[in-house]
Structures are given as structure tokens and as C-alpha cells.
Scaffold this motif. Structure first.
Motif, short mmCIF file in Angstrom:
data_model
loop_
_atom_site.label_atom_id
_atom_site.label_comp_id
_atom_site.label_asym_id
_atom_site.label_seq_id
_atom_site.Cartn_x
_atom_site.Cartn_y
_atom_site.Cartn_z
N SER A 154 -2.72 1.58 -9.08
CA SER A 154 -2.03 0.73 -8.09
C SER A 154 -2.74 0.85 -6.73
CB SER A 154 -0.57 1.14 -7.96
OG SER A 154 0.14 0.91 -9.16
N ALA A 155 -3.15 2.08 -6.41
CA ALA A 155 -3.88 2.28 -5.16
C ALA A 155 -5.26 1.63 -5.22
CB ALA A 155 -4.02 3.77 -4.87
N LEU B 62 -3.58 -1.24 -3.10
CA LEU B 62 -3.60 -0.62 -1.77
C LEU B 62 -4.97 -0.68 -1.12
CD1 LEU B 62 -1.32 2.52 -2.24
CD2 LEU B 62 -0.70 0.20 -1.52
N SER B 63 -6.03 -0.73 -1.94
CA SER B 63 -7.39 -0.77 -1.40
C SER B 63 -7.65 -2.05 -0.61
CB SER B 63 -8.41 -0.64 -2.53
OG SER B 63 -8.29 -1.73 -3.43
N TYR C 161 -5.05 -3.64 1.04
CA TYR C 161 -3.88 -3.79 1.91
C TYR C 161 -4.10 -2.91 3.15
CZ TYR C 161 1.04 -3.70 3.39
OH TYR C 161 2.21 -3.82 4.11
N ALA D 292 -2.16 0.31 4.25
CA ALA D 292 -2.27 1.46 3.35
C ALA D 292 -3.51 2.28 3.61
CB ALA D 292 -2.25 1.00 1.90
N SER E 98 -4.79 8.66 4.19
CA SER E 98 -3.93 7.48 4.27
C SER E 98 -3.08 7.42 3.02
CB SER E 98 -4.80 6.22 4.36
OG SER E 98 -5.63 6.12 3.19
N LEU E 99 -2.19 6.44 2.95
CA LEU E 99 -1.40 6.25 1.73
C LEU E 99 -2.33 6.02 0.54
CD1 LEU E 99 1.24 5.76 0.18
CD2 LEU E 99 1.16 3.38 0.94
N TYR E 100 -3.35 5.22 0.75
CA TYR E 100 -4.32 4.95 -0.31
C TYR E 100 -4.99 6.23 -0.78
CZ TYR E 100 -8.87 3.76 -2.32
OH TYR E 100 -9.98 3.71 -3.12
N CYS F 293 -2.63 8.63 -2.76
CA CYS F 293 -2.37 8.14 -4.12
C CYS F 293 -3.58 8.37 -5.03
CB CYS F 293 -2.00 6.67 -4.09
SG CYS F 293 -0.40 6.32 -3.34
N ARG G 153 -2.76 -8.60 -7.67
CA ARG G 153 -3.74 -8.66 -6.59
C ARG G 153 -4.13 -10.09 -6.27
NH1 ARG G 153 -9.10 -5.36 -7.59
NH2 ARG G 153 -9.44 -7.06 -9.10
#
Length: 244
Positions: A35-36, A40-41, A43, A46, A59-61, A64, A240
Motif C-alpha cells: 500500500s505504501a 503512499l509513494s 501521495y 505521506a 515519514s508515513l511512507y 510503512c 492508484r
């Protein structure tokens, strides 16, 4: 008492995960990782740093993806367990190869958004490990043939460029060789994973294995576990395209 219990470096009261629980844990970690990688890559929020440790921003990315490193060692452990306990070695290998082929299109779209990509998906790495296990058992009395077989498969892993590459193939051999001695498996496996040190934490969960099959039974449960890999990648790639 099973080998898993007797030789784990964790006390028996902490060995609470069945094979089914490990499978669910592994696919959830993989889902988080992919998902990351897929969503997220692309977004921007993130990718904004949350905090820094020793000069490296997280980061969030990034968090994860780092958690996602735990999935591969658990899948390798489950492959060894499946190989040792399957009723039909041929069908086991056939399923690995079949889903490796099925997964190629979503895997390619995950990375390039096209039909082609220079690297292959992780099922091919697992399949090469399976072939090595078969060769080791088949040539039990012929050590030279064992060495030749493993070397040929190592070369195949290098040139095939499947996910985790030849290093992942060697890691599978480590997991197989030390399958009955979990402390050595964890120590040597962790040393081999120096290049991806976050993955070493997977051995905590592997050593929580209690040797039981668990709640996943029947053909539906078995094939869902195989199908989840190409299915979740396909869904994430579609998301995506819709969202970004």
C-alpha cells in the motif's frame, strides 16, 4: 513437544502463533508494505517527515515500508514449514510456479504501469527455494549433486532478478538448513539480512510459532493465501489509477 517449541529462543508461554496466524500476519504486513509502495509513494503528505533518528527522516511512507521488511522472512519460514508438511510436493511446487506466472502482470503494473518490468515477483524466488529443498532431499547421499543443484539455482536466481534476488534465495537455504534449531536460524538469518536489518525483527514472530496448523484449512483457505498476492496488488494498482 514439537521442534518449534523445544528449540525456540522464546519461553513456551510466548509461543502463541499458529501457522495460520503467521500467514495472516505476513499478508497484513505485505499489504501495508505494498500500500505504501503503490499508493503512499505518490501521495505527497505521506512523504513529509514525521521525525528523524540519527539524521535519517521518517515519514508515513518510510515507516510503512520499514515495517513491510518483516514479511519476507515470515513467508520464507512458512515456505519451509509448508514444504516439510505438504502431502504432495509436486502440487506444492506447481502452485508456487502457477501463481508466480499469474502474479507477473500485476507485479509489472505495480512498478512500471505497463506489461513489462525487468525484475520478477517474489513467487519466483520462493519457487527456486522450493526446487533447492527438493534437490537437497533427493540427493541426500550425493553431496556433490546437492552443491551443483544449489549452485545452478543460485545462478538462476541471479539472472532471473526476482524480488529479493539471489540474496533472498540464499536466505531461504538458511531457513531450511536451520529449520530444527531456531536460535541458529535467527542469528545466522539476521546476519545475512544485514543489508535489510529491519527484517530481522521477523524472527520474534517466527519464534512465537507453536507448531500448530491453525484455523486455515481446506482448499479455499489454501488458495486464498496464494491468490492474495496478485489480487491485492491488482486492487492497489487500480486504486492508484483512480485516485492519482
Amino acid at each position: 513437544m514439537s521442534n518449534a517449541k523445544a528449540l525456540s529462543f522464546l519461553p513456551e508461554r510466548m509461543q502463541i502463533l499458529s501457522g495460520s496466524a503467521l500467514k495472516v500476519l505476513a499478508i497484513l504486513i505485505m499489504l501495508l508494505d505494498h500500500s505504501a509502495a503503490i499508493l503512499l509513494s505518490v501521495y505527497p503528505p505521506a512523504l513529509e517527515p514525521w521525525f528523524s533518528v540519527f539524521g535519517r527522516s521518517y515519514s508515513l511512507y518510510r515507516v510503512c515500508r520499514d515495517i513491510g521488511r518483516l514479511a519476507f522472512p515470515i513467508f520464507c519460514f512458512l515456505l519451509v514449514e509448508g514444504f516439510l508438511h505438504t502431502r504432495n510436493r509436486f502440487k506444492y511446487g506447481r502452485n508456487l510456479f502457477l501463481f508466480a506466472c499469474i502474479s507477473e502482470i500485476p507485479w509489472n503494473y505495480m512498478h512500471t504501469d505497463t506489461w513489462t518490468y525487468e525484475r520478477q515477483n517474489v513467487f519466483f524466488t520462493l519457487f527456486l527455494g522450493y526446487l533447492a529443498f527438493c534437490a537437497i532431499e533427493h540427493f541426500q547421499e550425493q553431496q556433490m549433486m546437492q552443491v551443483i543443484s544449489m549452485a545452478v539455482l543460485l545462478i538462476a536466481a541471479y539472472y532471473l532478478q526476482a524480488d529479493y534476488g539471489w540474496k533472498g534465495y540464499v536466505f531461504l537455504l538458511i531457513m531450511y538448513w536451520f529449520r530444527y534449531y531456531k536460535p541458529a536460524q535467527a542469528i545466522i538469518g539476521s546476519c545475512w539480512l544485514y543489508y535489510e536489518w529491519k527484517a530481522c525483527f521477523a524472527f520474534l514472530f517466527i519464534n512465537m510459532y507453536n507448531g500448530e496448523r491453525g484455523f486455515i484449512r481446506g482448499k479455499f483457505g489454501k488458495y486464498f493465501f496464494y491468490a492474495f498476492y496478485p489480487l491485492h496488488i491488482t486492487i492497489l494498482v487500480i486504486l492508484r489509477r483512480i485516485l492519482f
